[in-house]
Design a protein around this motif. Structure first.
Motif, short mmCIF file in Angstrom:
data_model
loop_
_atom_site.label_atom_id
_atom_site.label_comp_id
_atom_site.label_asym_id
_atom_site.label_seq_id
_atom_site.Cartn_x
_atom_site.Cartn_y
_atom_site.Cartn_z
N LYS A 23 -52.40 -20.19 -162.90
CA LYS A 23 -52.35 -18.82 -162.40
C LYS A 23 -51.06 -18.57 -161.60
O LYS A 23 -50.49 -17.48 -161.69
N MET A 24 -50.62 -19.57 -160.85
CA MET A 24 -49.37 -19.41 -160.10
C MET A 24 -48.19 -19.25 -161.05
O MET A 24 -47.28 -18.45 -160.80
N ASN A 25 -48.19 -19.98 -162.15
CA ASN A 25 -47.11 -19.86 -163.12
C ASN A 25 -47.10 -18.46 -163.74
O ASN A 25 -46.05 -17.83 -163.90
N GLN A 26 -48.28 -17.98 -164.09
CA GLN A 26 -48.36 -16.64 -164.66
C GLN A 26 -47.87 -15.59 -163.67
O GLN A 26 -47.16 -14.65 -164.05
N LYS A 27 -48.23 -15.76 -162.40
CA LYS A 27 -47.86 -14.76 -161.39
C LYS A 27 -46.37 -14.77 -161.12
O LYS A 27 -45.73 -13.71 -161.10
N MET A 28 -45.77 -15.97 -160.93
CA MET A 28 -44.34 -15.97 -160.59
C MET A 28 -43.48 -15.62 -161.81
O MET A 28 -42.34 -15.17 -161.65
N THR A 29 -44.01 -15.80 -163.02
CA THR A 29 -43.27 -15.36 -164.22
C THR A 29 -43.36 -13.85 -164.37
O THR A 29 -42.36 -13.19 -164.65
#
Length: 899
Positions: free
Chosen positions: A662-668
């Protein structure tokens, strides 16, 4: 008379053999070595040499003239050093005049009816030995390189290996002109790595040099060179490149005394200082040709020299006989045993098979009687050192200009080459090169590599394409990168951390004095006081000495009193904690021991509390907005990110952890990724931004930015390594060098130098964060253990005291031990009442009336005694006497009777 004539003929023949036997030689005018060897060999065999020179290659008319001139002079044979079309002319004329024609090289095939003798190994020999070598090396494909104008007949068996059954792929490349690099580059672009080279010795050095120039002399390349003159060249420049090069040697360096004798004569005649292994094969074959002529003449009984004219097409009478003896003789020459078939070809050849290694030329086997025997020797470990593996080799090394791994030097002068750079990577590769003995050239490549449209970029791409040999920087070892390139053993371990700015200092809280101990310590402190109060009550009740006579003037009191009530026990404990003491004083051994252990416990606790309290009351502490990655994810007002395309970002992309995904999705989605580490550091300093960064880079950044810190632990564990091409032979040597540097502590020294010293390092060393440390159970557990052990010992001693008292009463009153023990425990475990009646012995007459009367008298006496005591005691005993009112006395009597 006849005998005299016969003797004269023999002497005359001997004179002719000794003085007038001429041998002709036709050579190019620039072939000085061949002409010297021809003249020397003829003298050693007692022949008269006659040399004819051809001005340039391809002059067929000159060759014809020279053959006719030699025939007119009455030579017994011609040694041909020309080859090619010139040899065809020589052979056609010699065949007509039946002059022996000895060939020193094999450029073409000739008709079977030609009468010549070829000292060069036949095509059949080369077909057989090379075919077996290819099978021995287990090649799946190879490429034939041949000089234009040379026949492929001697390699016809190799070409037949490319059929479907053998599953071999064979390529053919013709080398023409004076520059072979275009053909070689094309072979490299097509991925060819195995080569069989059919090249005259005069072109061999040029071919090898140009192959090295285009990058076909690396460790993945293998060559079989047909020319027996390969190892007469200076191979120093190729031996350290890792290339596998196999060649042949016709001479026997170990056992041939004639070889050393010929070499000494040759050096004396020419003024050179050659070693036997440096002599070209043609020079040796000239000497062997003289030996063949000499051996044939010894078997020929009569011979008459005859002058021949080309125009008359006249044949020499003894020519065919001499040729037959030359073909059928077995002669030992400098190129070992000379045997010929009926066509004059040398088919039974013995030679050594050699390989070029980093430690020099090594004989790996022999070819004898059409059998290849590989006897590769074990090279001593002392010779296979790092110095012999990479010495004098120049490697291209990829670096970055990302600190501290690489910097551009600040200099007033215009620096060039490797001098332009400094940093951890530059120093590390310098130490590796010092151990292994290689040179290197730096090339800057800022892209550590990622996949774009299915293809790798940056460092992995250059390593895969042989555009570089090594890549050294903050190059993280990942499974994806290892699928296309190799890495050395790790030289640094690390993990992903969170870089964040220092929060503002906060003053101590109102109840910060309570934060000295953790909550669990406070809970255990309260609990232990309550439990210890109960223990003191129990120990006091079962300890014999704790039951005291309240009226010392009465020697035989009816009741005993105990001071350890619940209120008194808790008060004793609390007073000890507060360092105020108490009027309660234990008497028996066990209560005293437990109390002493408790006092020791309180001393430790109070000292620890006071020693830590100062920091909590005076130090302003940082209040971090989050403590770990989970709290960061839940935080609404802090953005976070990583370097786009780097290994840290790849960690989030590949992670199966739900939060990380989820963090990867958000920062992307929100565009929080940055293009470089420096961009991430700038965002951390100037905004509410948390940057995911490798721990080594965080350590470096913290030394130069004192307002930044690392929050939480590491998210993963990984390592840096030196990148190189897949299956590179450099790996084993680089690994050994890194291991040596680790054992010496050199890598640690370099890290300390570039992290903490150079380029602004160490600026934050003097700023020590004075953070208070809360004392938890792990800090105070020892004190609790000591207290627990002391209580157990006290319980044990008080139990022994109780048992001893029970035993004495059972003896005194004539009861059983069990009965007294049960009664004692019943009374002790009631935990009520601090008065214990004294038991009287029973009367011996046994009548109930007597016992009742005695009991009545005792009660009246006890009542009077208590009455007198209540009126005569001091006011200080008022609290005790007031308890014995008439009502209380009747209760006491009732208890006594029940007891």
């Amino acid at each position: 008379m006849g005998a005299k004539i016969l003797c004269f003929v023999v002497v005359a023949a001997a004179y002719v053999f000794a003085e007038d036997l001429r041998i002709g030689g036709i050579f190019y005018e620039d072939a000085e070595d061949l002409k010297e060897a021809f003249t020397l060999s003829a003298k050693l065999a007692n022949f008269t040499p006659t040399i004819k020179e051809v001005s340039k290659r391809g002059e067929i008319l000159e060759v014809r003239t020279h053959v006719c001139e030699l025939a007119d002079e009455g030579v017994i044979g011609i040694i041909d050093g020309v080859g090619g079309r010139g040899s065809e002319i020589i052979q056609s004329l010699c065949d007509i005049m039946e002059l022996p024609h000895v060939l020193l090289r094999y450029d073409f095939t000739y008709p079977n009816d030609w009468s010549l003798l070829n000292l060069y190994p036949s095509p059949e020999v080369y077909n057989n030995v090379v075919e077996q070598l290819v099978l021995q090396k287990q090649w799946k494909n190879f490429t034939l390189l041949y000089i234009r104008g040379r026949s492929l007949f001697r390699l016809h068996s190799l070409l037949q290996m490319g059929n479907d059954t053998d599953r071999l792929t064979i390529g053919v490349r013709e080398l023409s002109g004076s520059d072979y690099r275009d053909v070689l580059i094309n072979a490299k672009d097509n991925g060819y790595v195995n080569f069989i080279v059919d090249c005259p010795s005069r072109h061999l050095e040029q071919l090898l040099r140009q192959a090295q120039q285009v990058g076909l002399m690396a460790d993945e390349h293998s060559y079989i060179i047909l020319s027996p003159d390969l190892f007469t060249l200076d191979m120093e420049r190729y031996r350290y490149g890792g290339v596998n090069m196999t060649g042949f040697r016709l001479m026997d360096l170990k056992t041939s005394e004639n070889l050393w004798e010929f070499t000494n004569h040759y050096n004396a005649e020419t003024g050179k200082t050659l070693q036997p292994e440096q002599l070209k094969t043609e020079l040796l074959l000239v000497y062997d040709a003289m030996k063949v002529f000499e051996a044939a003449l010894k078997k020929l009984q009569t011979l008459t020299v005859q002058s021949l004219k080309c125009e008359d097409f006249e044949a020499w009478t003894y020519g065919s006989s001499l040729q037959n003896f030359m073909k059928t003789n077995k002669v030992e020459g400098l190129t070992r045993t000379l045997l010929f078939n009926g066509l004059g070809d040398r088919t039974d050849v013995t030679f050594d098979v050699l390989e070029l290694t980093s430690s020099g030329n090594q004989t790996i086997g022999t070819w004898k009687a059409n059998i290849l025997e590989i006897t590769r020797p074990k090279i001593p470990d002392g010779e296979l050192t790092e110095n012999t593996a990479l010495t004098n080799k120049t490697l291209k090394v990829l670096i970055t200009t990302t600190g501290p791994y690489g910097y551009l030097k600040d200099s007033e002068h215009n620096l060039v080459g490797n001098d332009r750079y400094e940093g951890f990577s530059i120093d590390l590769i310098a130490k590796i090169a010092e151990i292994l003995g290689f040179s290197y050239e730096f090339e800057v490549e800022e892209d550590n590599g990622k996949i774009v449209n299915g293809k790798w970029t940056g460092m992995p791409r250059k390593l895969m394409n042989d555009d570089a040999d090594l890549a050294i920087c903050d190059f993280t070892i990942t499974a994806l990168r290892q699928s296309v390139i190799d890495f050395s053993t790790p030289f640094m371990s690390l993990g992903i951390g969170i870089l964040y700015k220092q929060p503002s200092k906060q003053p101590p809280e109102m109840f910060s004095f309570m934060a000295v101990f953790s909550k669990e310590v406070w809970y255990y402190m309260v609990l232990i006081q309550l439990l210890l109060g109960c223990v003191m009550i129990f120990v006091g009740r079962i300890s014999h000495k704790e039951w005291q006579n309240l009226v010392p003037c009465i020697e035989s009191p009816e009741e005993l009193s105990n001071q350890f009530s619940f209120a008194n026990s808790v008060w004793l404990i609390i007073g000890s904690v507060m360092q105020q003491g108490s009027e309660i004083a234990p008497i028996a051994v066990a209560p005293r021991m437990i109390t002493s252990i408790w006092w020791f416990f309180t001393m430790v606790m109070v000292a620890s509390y006071v020693g830590t309290l100062v920091a909590f009351l005076t130090v302003e502490k940082n209040v971090l907005p989050f403590q770990n990655v989970e709290e960061l994810f839940k935080h609404k007002s802090i953005s976070y990110g990583a370097k786009e395309g780097g290994s840290t970002h790849e960690f989030f992309v590949q992670s199966k952890h739900e939060i990380y995904k989820k963090m990867n999705q958000k920062m992307t989605a929100k565009g929080w990724l940055v293009q470089s580490n420096q961009d991430g550091v700038n965002l951390v300093e100037n905004s509410t931004y948390a940057f995911f960064m490798e721990s080594t880079s965080i350590e470096y950044t913290k030394q130069r930015h004192c307002d930044l810190l690392q929050i939480g632990g590491l998210l993963d564990s990984k390592s840096y390594g030196i990148g190189m091409k897949k299956n590179s032979t450099l790996k084993v040597h680089i690994d050994r060098a890194l291991l040596m540097l680790k054992e010496r502590g050199e890598i640690k020294k370099l890290k300390d130098l570039w992290w903490n010293d150079r380029r602004g390092g160490g600026n934050c060393d003097n700023e020590v964060a004075a953070e208070e440390k809360q004392l938890g159970m792990k800090n105070m557990l020892g004190a609790f253990v000591v207290l627990g052990v002391g209580c157990l010992i006290g319980l044990f001693i008080s139990t022994l005291d109780m048992l001893w008292g029970v035993f004495k009463r059972s003896v005194k009153y004539g009861t059983t031990f069990k009965y007294e023990l049960v009664e004692e425990l019943k009374f002790a475990l009631k935990f009520s009442g601090d008065v214990k009646p004294v038991k009287r012995p029973e009367k011996t007459d046994g009548s109930q009336e007597a016992l009742a009367e005695a009991e009545k008298k005792d009660e009246i006496k006890s009542l009077k005694s208590l009455s007198r005591r209540s009126t005569s005691t001091h006011k200080s005993h008022h609290s005790h006497s007031s308890r014995h009112s008439p009502r209380d006395l009747s209760v006491a009597f009732a208890k006594r009777r029940e007891y």
